[in-house]
Design an enzyme around this catalytic site. Structure first.
Site, PDB file in Angstrom:
ATOM      1  N   ARG A 172      34.083   8.138  12.517  1.00 36.03           N
ATOM      2  CA  ARG A 172      34.250   8.265  13.840  1.00 36.03           C
ATOM      3  C   ARG A 172      33.638   9.841  14.237  1.00 36.03           C
ATOM      4  NH1 ARG A 172      38.754   5.951  11.801  1.00 36.03           N
ATOM      5  NH2 ARG A 172      39.640   7.752  11.359  1.00 36.03           N
ATOM      6  N   PHE A 191      18.363  -8.066   1.030  1.00 35.80           N
ATOM      7  CA  PHE A 191      17.749  -6.763   0.522  1.00 35.80           C
ATOM      8  C   PHE A 191      18.770  -5.743   1.031  1.00 35.80           C
ATOM      9  CE2 PHE A 191      16.318  -8.497   4.541  1.00 35.80           C
ATOM     10  CZ  PHE A 191      16.548  -7.284   5.642  1.00 35.80           C
ATOM     11  N   VAL A 232      28.486   4.931   5.526  1.00 35.84           N
ATOM     12  CA  VAL A 232      29.162   6.160   5.861  1.00 35.84           C
ATOM     13  C   VAL A 232      30.278   6.069   5.088  1.00 35.84           C
ATOM     14  CG1 VAL A 232      30.324   7.459   7.818  1.00 35.84           C
ATOM     15  CG2 VAL A 232      28.110   5.910   8.233  1.00 35.84           C
ATOM     16  N   TYR A 286      26.303  -4.389  14.274  1.00 34.18           N
ATOM     17  CA  TYR A 286      24.995  -4.028  14.857  1.00 34.18           C
ATOM     18  C   TYR A 286      24.647  -4.469  16.174  1.00 34.18           C
ATOM     19  CZ  TYR A 286      24.699  -2.486  10.087  1.00 34.18           C
ATOM     20  OH  TYR A 286      24.950  -1.712   8.841  1.00 34.18           O
TER      21      TYR A 286
END
Length: 409
Positions: free
Chosen positions: A90, A409, A84, A123
């Site tokens: 945000r 990857f 992003v 994550y």
């Protein structure tokens, strides 16, 4: 401002990839590297967020097959190229992309999603758990000797151009895939990645080199590497930079490592991605002089708990009811009865009382057998609801060899 999330189109790629490069520091990649990723990306499996004509968020999902305990190669979405732009933080863009992506992965019928994280703390909130680790070494070859097994002297080593040796190396790699959880079966086109060698990315090292190990006229191993020369007043002080190495026999593996540690005009061998249980650690005379370090590697997310747990085998007999929490993919939440052993498994919905309670993140960490459920319980992340259930589960989920992701990857 209104932003649009949509599947990548061919005409979008250049701007989409430029946004990715900008988010990762703004250093352009070599044209041949960008061309390879364009070929591999799969536009229908890639999405982005646009603010007007400008791409401001990116992610993709390669179609992989990953080895799980028992040797089965399970379909998995290889999540990649997540970014992003700093101007659009945000605003919930990452969450929107993760939401759409996991919905897509479920629709594709792929029970797993996997990724490597530039920032590991991101994550977990989307249900990914750290499932494999990688070992890095920097071997002081002036102080470290190798003790090689019988048969090593019978291995013939032969230098070859990496491109010319590619098929022979891929044949060895393909035979190794089933032996270790976490390894990726190479899909068409991916054979180009290990020999990609843009001059702009060498940072003072030589072009990529390849040495083949042969027994009875057959290629049974390989190592791909470069050499970074260095000199001091005391003489040559170069470093061998290992990209990858595989072998089908202990003698071939030892022969390759002995070759790497004895290259003229070098004092070190550096490797940044090896299994944490690499046999190398038992060949060297002084492991402390190898500067071994471990870090997280593959993060795993169960997209379909039942299908994922049924796809692998278990080291011992297991009959457990798991109470699974999954806020981000609520279709996984609830109780699952896992029954299995070394021959196979099933995992179905149940209303029976739970034996263990955990989130999908802990299941992802334990899935490939490299992270113990007992260790996670020690951190308070798995709760035992029936006495003895934790010991049973921890033993069953384990793997005889450490899981390992052979390339990024």
């Amino acid at each position: 401002m209104t932003t649009e999330l949509r599947v990548l189109r061919d005409a979008d790629f250049d701007g989409w990839y430029a946004a990715l490069e900008l988010a990762f520091g703004g250093v352009p990649e070599a044209p041949e590297e960008v061309a390879l990723w364009r070929e591999l990306a799969g536009f229908d499996r890639s999405i982005g967020v646009w603010d007007g004509p400008e791409a401001v968020g990116t992610t993709g999902a390669f179609a992989f097959r990953i080895t799980v305990p028992g040797g089965e190669r399970v379909p998995a979405a290889g999540v990649t190229m997540v970014s992003v732009l700093p101007t659009h933080r945000r605003r919930g863009l990452l969450r929107r992309m993760m939401r759409r992506q996991l919905d897509d992965v479920r629709a594709w019928g792929e029970p797993l999603a996997v990724l490597t994280a530039s920032e590991p703390d991101i994550y977990g909130r989307f249900g990914y758990g750290i499932a494999t680790h990688s070992l890095s070494v920097r071997i002081d070859t002036a102080r470290v000797r190798l003790s090689v097994p019988p048969g090593t002297e019978g291995v013939r080593l032969r230098l070859s151009e990496p491109a010319e040796a590619r098929d022979a190396c891929e044949a060895v790699y393909a035979r190794r895939v089933a032996a270790r959880p976490g390894m990726l079966a190479r899909q068409p086109g991916w054979e180009a990645l290990p020999v990609l060698d843009p001059a702009a990315g060498r940072e003072g090292a030589s072009p990529l080199k390849c040495v083949l190990a042969e027994e009875d006229g057959r290629t049974v191993g390989y190592a791909r590497y470069a050499v970074r020369p260095d000199w001091s007043d005391a003489g040559a002080n170069g470093t061998v930079l290992l990209r990858d190495a595989e072998a089908l026999t202990p003698a071939a593996y030892a022969a390759l490592w002995r070759y790497l540690t004895e290259i003229d005009l070098t004092s070190y061998v550096s490797a940044s991605n090896r299994p944490v249980d690499d046999p190398l650690l038992h060949l060297v005379s002084d492991v402390r002089r190898c500067e071994a370090r471990v870090k997280d590697s593959l993060h795993v997310r169960l997209v379909d708990v039942g299908a994922a747990l049924a796809a692998r085998t278990y080291r011992g007999a297991v009959d457990l009811v798991l109470e699974v929490a999954d806020d981000f993919c609520p279709w996984n939440a609830g109780r699952w009865r896992l029954t299995g052993d070394a021959k196979g498994a099933s995992c179905e919905r149940t209303e029976d009382a739970a034996d263990l309670a955990l989130s999908v993140r802990e299941l992802g960490s334990a899935y490939l057998g490299g992270v113990s459920l007992a260790a996670l319980a020690g951190a308070g992340r798995v709760r035992e609801l029936r006495e003895g259930a934790l010991e049973e589960a921890a033993a069953a989920f384990g793997s005889d060899v450490a899981p390992w992701l052979p390339h990024g990857f």
